[in-house]
Design a protein around this motif. Structure first.
Motif, PDB file in Angstrom:
ATOM      1  N   ILE A 164      -0.320   3.329  -8.961  1.00 55.12           N
ATOM      2  CA  ILE A 164      -0.587   3.472  -7.527  1.00 55.12           C
ATOM      3  C   ILE A 164      -0.902   4.934  -7.251  1.00 55.12           C
ATOM      4  O   ILE A 164      -0.112   5.820  -7.602  1.00 55.12           O
ATOM      5  CB  ILE A 164       0.623   3.021  -6.681  1.00 55.12           C
ATOM      6  N   HIS A 202      -2.847   9.179  -0.745  1.00 58.74           N
ATOM      7  CA  HIS A 202      -3.600   8.314   0.160  1.00 58.74           C
ATOM      8  C   HIS A 202      -2.781   8.084   1.413  1.00 58.74           C
ATOM      9  O   HIS A 202      -1.607   8.429   1.466  1.00 58.74           O
ATOM     10  CB  HIS A 202      -3.945   6.976  -0.508  1.00 58.74           C
ATOM     11  N   GLY A 206       0.775  -1.229   0.000  1.00 59.02           N
ATOM     12  CA  GLY A 206       0.000   0.000   0.000  1.00 59.02           C
ATOM     13  C   GLY A 206       0.800   1.270   0.000  1.00 59.02           C
ATOM     14  O   GLY A 206       0.238   2.355   0.025  1.00 59.02           O
ATOM     15  N   GLU A 251      -2.503   1.851   3.241  1.00 58.27           N
ATOM     16  CA  GLU A 251      -3.787   1.522   2.625  1.00 58.27           C
ATOM     17  C   GLU A 251      -3.585   1.432   1.125  1.00 58.27           C
ATOM     18  O   GLU A 251      -3.446   2.450   0.457  1.00 58.27           O
ATOM     19  CB  GLU A 251      -4.823   2.605   2.946  1.00 58.27           C
ATOM     20  N   PRO A 252      -3.532   0.230   0.565  1.00 56.48           N
ATOM     21  CA  PRO A 252      -3.277   0.107  -0.862  1.00 56.48           C
ATOM     22  C   PRO A 252      -4.384   0.765  -1.681  1.00 56.48           C
ATOM     23  O   PRO A 252      -5.552   0.458  -1.500  1.00 56.48           O
ATOM     24  CB  PRO A 252      -3.255  -1.393  -1.118  1.00 56.48           C
TER      25      PRO A 252
END
Length: 197
Positions: free
Chosen positions: A51, A55, A19, A59-60
């Motif tokens: 990706i 974020h 993540g 948290e992927p």
């Protein structure tokens, strides 16, 4: 993606799975900027973002194209690992990996490990000591060749794996008569203390 290395793909897979770049760096033992540069280089080759950058770490958050690539990448890396194992086996370099639960290896196989190595001839042999959950993970990913798992489930199954029961018994704890008199239960600490005596 004409150029690049397998290691770059492993870095990308780690970043997608964990993540974030910091988590991948910690998992792989490299720097966070190295992960970021590698992912950026691969994204430029695919001409897309894989990706999301905005974020919370841990948290992927894969973009839609990242979600498409992730299972392909996982399969490709697994295929490459299997090919490397087959080549090492063909050349006699790959060790036979045996998984033995810690309690069994300490108490029952302690003196037999040398005999197992000798029975395998010139092939190198590795012994790995894992608990049941980790053992099942290693077996499922074909990271070990033979593994023992303590389980009450007589119908265990994993794709590409054959399970054979080798023993059938109930686990009982026995204390010295004086210590166990009139008791119907025993704590795990008491069992551990008895094993250390």
């Amino acid at each position: 993606m004409a150029q690049g290395s397998i290691h770059d793909l492993e870095i990308l897979a780690s970043a997608m799975r964990t993540g974030g770049f910091s988590e991948a760096a910690a998992e792989l033992g490299i720097t966070q900027p190295s992960v970021s540069q590698t992912v950026g280089r691969i994204e430029r080759r695919f001409d897309t973002t894989l990706i999301a950058r905005s974020h919370n770490e841990g948290e992927p958050v894969l973009t839609p194209t990242g979600k498409v690539l992730a299972p392909h990448l996982k399969r490709a890396l697994r295929e490459l690992d299997e090919a490397a194992d087959e080549i090492a086996s063909l050349e006699g370099r790959r060790p036979i990996r045996n998984g033995i639960p810690p309690m069994i290896s300490r108490h029952f196989f302690k003196d037999q490990l040398a005999a197992i190595r000798e029975a395998c001839g010139t092939r190198p042999v590795e012994f790995c000591s894992y608990g049941s959950e980790r053992m099942l993970h290693e077996i499922a990913h074909h990271s070990i060749d033979v593994g023992m798992v303590a389980s009450c489930d007589r119908s265990m199954s994993l794709p590409g794996v054959r399970f054979s029961p080798v023993a059938s018994f109930r686990l009982c704890a026995a204390l010295r008569a004086a210590e166990g008199a009139g008791r119907t239960s025993v704590s795990l600490d008491e069992i551990a203390n008895q094993m250390l005596i």
